[in-house]
Design an enzyme around this catalytic site. Structure first.
Site, mmCIF file in Angstrom:
data_model
loop_
_atom_site.group_PDB
_atom_site.id
_atom_site.type_symbol
_atom_site.label_atom_id
_atom_site.label_comp_id
_atom_site.label_asym_id
_atom_site.label_seq_id
_atom_site.Cartn_x
_atom_site.Cartn_y
_atom_site.Cartn_z
ATOM 1 N N GLN A 436 0.798 -1.223 0.000
ATOM 2 C CA GLN A 436 0.000 0.000 0.000
ATOM 3 C C GLN A 436 0.836 1.281 0.000
ATOM 4 O OE1 GLN A 436 -3.053 1.027 3.249
ATOM 5 N NE2 GLN A 436 -4.223 -0.032 1.660
ATOM 6 N N PHE A 437 1.924 1.295 0.763
ATOM 7 C CA PHE A 437 2.859 2.419 0.784
ATOM 8 C C PHE A 437 4.281 1.854 0.857
ATOM 9 C CE2 PHE A 437 -0.990 4.289 2.496
ATOM 10 C CZ PHE A 437 -1.028 5.547 1.907
ATOM 11 N N ILE A 441 6.873 -1.541 3.275
ATOM 12 C CA ILE A 441 7.402 -2.704 2.559
ATOM 13 C C ILE A 441 8.358 -3.527 3.411
ATOM 14 C CG2 ILE A 441 9.497 -1.654 1.559
ATOM 15 C CD1 ILE A 441 8.766 -3.093 -1.079
ATOM 16 N N HIS A 483 4.282 7.853 5.320
ATOM 17 C CA HIS A 483 3.631 7.789 4.020
ATOM 18 C C HIS A 483 4.389 8.611 2.983
ATOM 19 C CE1 HIS A 483 0.452 6.807 6.917
ATOM 20 N NE2 HIS A 483 -0.054 6.057 5.967
#
Length: 690
Positions: A436-437, A441, A483
């Site tokens: 997602q971001f 990861i 983010h």
């Protein structure tokens, strides 16, 4: 042999006899390796001594349509599926003809893709890491069956069998695998061999419960706990479980209690720390099976002959393996990347009569076209399902168009999302997954580095991982420290993956298509700030959407702004992602003096375009959104200085964001930390004045 019964208990006689032969071979191999330790311990190995009964009981029941993850102590499983002692010894000695890896990896680290045997995707040494790729295999099997794409086998549907040591079950990634297995009701068998040792640590030191007790927390994971030294009981239990799985398609865990009778590995000797060796020897599965055969009416002398024959076979195979050729030095460079069919730009980049499309939609349409054309293609990750379609709407409408079994949400499990692509790819699926971001990861890097990136190389070319990992990246609109991260310097140090970082919608679509047809794992870095071209100065990220056939080969940069060589100083600017737009806006102050190269892919890199531009202008600025210190951009600068030194009229400068641990939330602080067009302009001015 004298006995005439067709069954011993509920197990056919010929099966028990074959199991005894295999157990003799496994025992003889362990003894031979120990006797010749000065030779066999050159490379680290472990053997199955003490674990043979449960392993043989499993291996004998697997079929060619099955998949297997055999761990580094599982040589008895390998013998029982048809691998010969000679083949195992070729790997033991890291010989050129090692059938698993060509001498690249350790003993009993199999990877196998033979038509007449269970398929074994690449298996690493890292404890517990096999659980996620194996569960990915089961997910691929299920997907192909549901879509009517699976091959029909008269003797039953295929399953995945994943072997785990008891110590590995404490790994968090094993929990992720169990969770997905029960959530999706996958056809996977987890075989946990429990010898109560974790190298030198005992079960009491390392766990609060055994695997069966732990599995109770995963609703739907049916379990069995057995004495794994009893071949009869092991075979019967596994037969019941596997038969059920071929019909009912759901997960099981079998917990087998076994002794560790040999060393942890040849490098960690049992006599150094073990005080339970005499007690462990009382549970040896070999004399137990031998006695069961004698009680059933088999002649002791005949069984001794079987032992002798196994010892002779193992010795002969050992002598033969000693003479086998070692790999050649040049063999080290085979199977780094699987050849890709996409070697040139094709299709129409700017079809006539079309309006410009934002970058995020170019990606969406690319995936939609791929899924329409390829039924083996599926897309999953956090929040990409039909309810939301991705937090950036990058998957909007896909689940509605293709169904919830092709586009679906996963739990918050970055390791599973990445690692499952190994197994999915092995079954013939083509997974496109999303983290997602980029900031999140990190839990998946273990799988990316250990399993995904090395599979093709360490399997000697048998198991490339064909997958795409989409990763939204970069700072955009006060995303804050969790983010906004740029992570390419970490990723580019993982050998065996390809990395794209496009800066326009057309490039994103063309590279996504190329990535799909590339048999290698691809990480697609997609800048959040370019998705909609809402940031002033990034309007050119919005492009005419290329046609469905458009592809861009990896390793080919794009000339964004060309400048002629001239008598006055000029600068070659090398960048990617948001850096391209900082450079374009900065270049407006220096008309005709700035040439901009957009790398488009970071691995492989278009060095030819980079060096040509640098030699043309004799000055170079490399731009990155990351902090410059220890960055990928600095590695590019180093290559430029090494290759183009004679052409340079000034040092190569790297411009990046400030060297802070994170991007702050406050907009003033964020703007202070990040690179921008004004800072790039100052760097260009400095180079021109040098």
């Amino acid at each position: 042999m004298a006995a005439k019964e067709e069954m011993i208990g509920t197990v056919p006689v010929h099966t028990v006899l074959r199991a005894f032969e295999l157990m003799c071979q496994a025992k003889a191999m362990t003894e031979l390796f120990e006797k010749n330790a000065s030779v066999t311990s050159k490379y680290v190995h472990a053997t199955s001594r003490g674990h043979e009964a449960i392993q043989i009981a499993l291996g004998m029941q697997l079929k060619p349509q099955d998949f297997l993850s055999a761990y580094y102590r599982d040589d008895s499983i390998l013998l029982s599926i048809g691998i010969t002692p000679y083949e195992l010894m070729l790997q033991l000695m890291a010989k050129a003809d090692d059938p698993f890896s060509g001498g690249r990896t350790y003993y009993s680290h199999p990877s196998l893709n033979r038509d007449n045997m269970p398929k074994i995707p690449h298996q690493s040494s890292a404890t517990g890491m096999q659980a996620i790729p194996s569960t990915g295999v089961a997910m691929g099997i299920q997907y192909l069956e549901k879509r009517g794409l699976a091959k029909i086998h008269a003797d039953g549907k295929g399953i995945m069998a994943c072997s785990l040591g008891d110590g590995s079950v404490t790994e968090g990634e094993v929990a992720e695998a169990f969770q997905m297995a029960v959530l999706k009701k996958l056809p996977i068998l987890y075989l946990v061999q429990d010898n109560e040792w974790d190298i030198s640590a005992t079960a009491k030191e390392t766990r609060a419960m055994d695997a069966v007790e732990y599995a109770k927390g995963f609703k739907g994971l049916e379990t069995r706990s057995i004495d794994g030294t009893d071949f009869m009981r092991s075979y019967q239990t596994l037969n019941e479980v596997i038969t059920t799985m071929r019909q009912e398609r759901r997960p099981f865990l079998v917990h087998a209690r076994v002794p560790l009778l040999n060393h942890h590995t040849s490098g960690v000797r049992k006599e150094w720390y073990r005080g339970d060796l005499e007690e462990a020897a009382k549970r040896d599965p070999f004399p137990r099976l031998r006695n069961q055969l004698i009680i059933a009416g088999f002649n002791s002398d005949k069984l001794t002959q079987v032992e002798k024959k196994a010892t002779e076979t193992v010795q002969q195979d050992y002598d033969k393996a000693l003479k086998a050729a070692d790999p050649k030095p040049e063999d080290a460079f085979n199977y780094i990347y699987a050849p890709t069919p996409i070697t040139e730009e094709k299709g129409v980049r700017e079809p006539k009569g079309k309006d410009k499309t934002v970058m995020v939609d170019c990606a969406l349409f690319a995936i939609q076209e791929l899924m329409e054309k390829h039924p083996e293609c599926l897309f999953y990750g956090q929040d990409v399902g039909g309810r939301l379609g991705g937090v950036f709407r990058e998957a909007a409408t896909l689940a509605q168009k293709f169904g919830d079994d092709r586009v679906f949400n996963t739990p918050i499990q970055e390791a599973f999302i990445i690692g499952s692509t190994v197994g999915m790819s092995a079954t013939g699926c083509k997974p496109i997954v999303e983290i997602q971001f980029a900031d999140y990861i990190w839990p998946g890097l273990n799988q990316l580095f250990t399993e995904v990136s090395r599979s093709y190389y360490l399997s000697n070319g048998k198991w490339p991982v064909s997958s795409i990992m989409r990763v939204p990246i970069g700072a955009y609109g006060s995303g804050g420290p969790y983010h906004s991260s740029s992570i390419e310097s970490v990723l580019t140090n993982i050998r065996g993956i390809k990395i794209a970082y496009p800066s326009t919608g057309a490039d994103l679509k063309g590279l996504l298509k190329a990535a799909y047809y590339d048999p290698n794992p691809v990480v697609m870095l997609e800048h959040k700030g370019l998705y909609w071209s809402k940031i002033k100065g990034t309007e050119d990220a919005k492009t005419v959407e290329p046609d469905a056939d458009y592809v861009i080969p990896f390793g080919k940069g794009r000339m964004v702004l060309e400048a002629e060589a001239q008598s006055e100083p000029s600068v070659a600017v090398i960048s990617y992602g948001m850096g391209v737009y900082w450079a374009k806006n900065a270049a407006k102050k220096f008309p005709g003096k700035v040439e901009i190269v957009d790398l488009r892919t970071l691995v492989p890199l278009d060095e030819e375009m980079i060096y040509a531009s640098v030699r043309k202008h004799n000055r170079c600025l490399v731009i990155t959104e990351e902090p410059a210190t220890n960055s990928f951009a600095q590695s590019i600068a180093a290559r430029i200085q090494q290759t183009c030194f004679e052409s340079l009229d000034a040092p190569v400068i790297v411009a990046g964001s400030e060297n802070t641990p994170a991007v702050p939330l406050n907009s003033t602080l964020e703007n202070t930390v990040l690179l921008n067009a004004e800072k790039v302009s100052a760097a260009i001015e400095k180079l021109l004045a040098y």
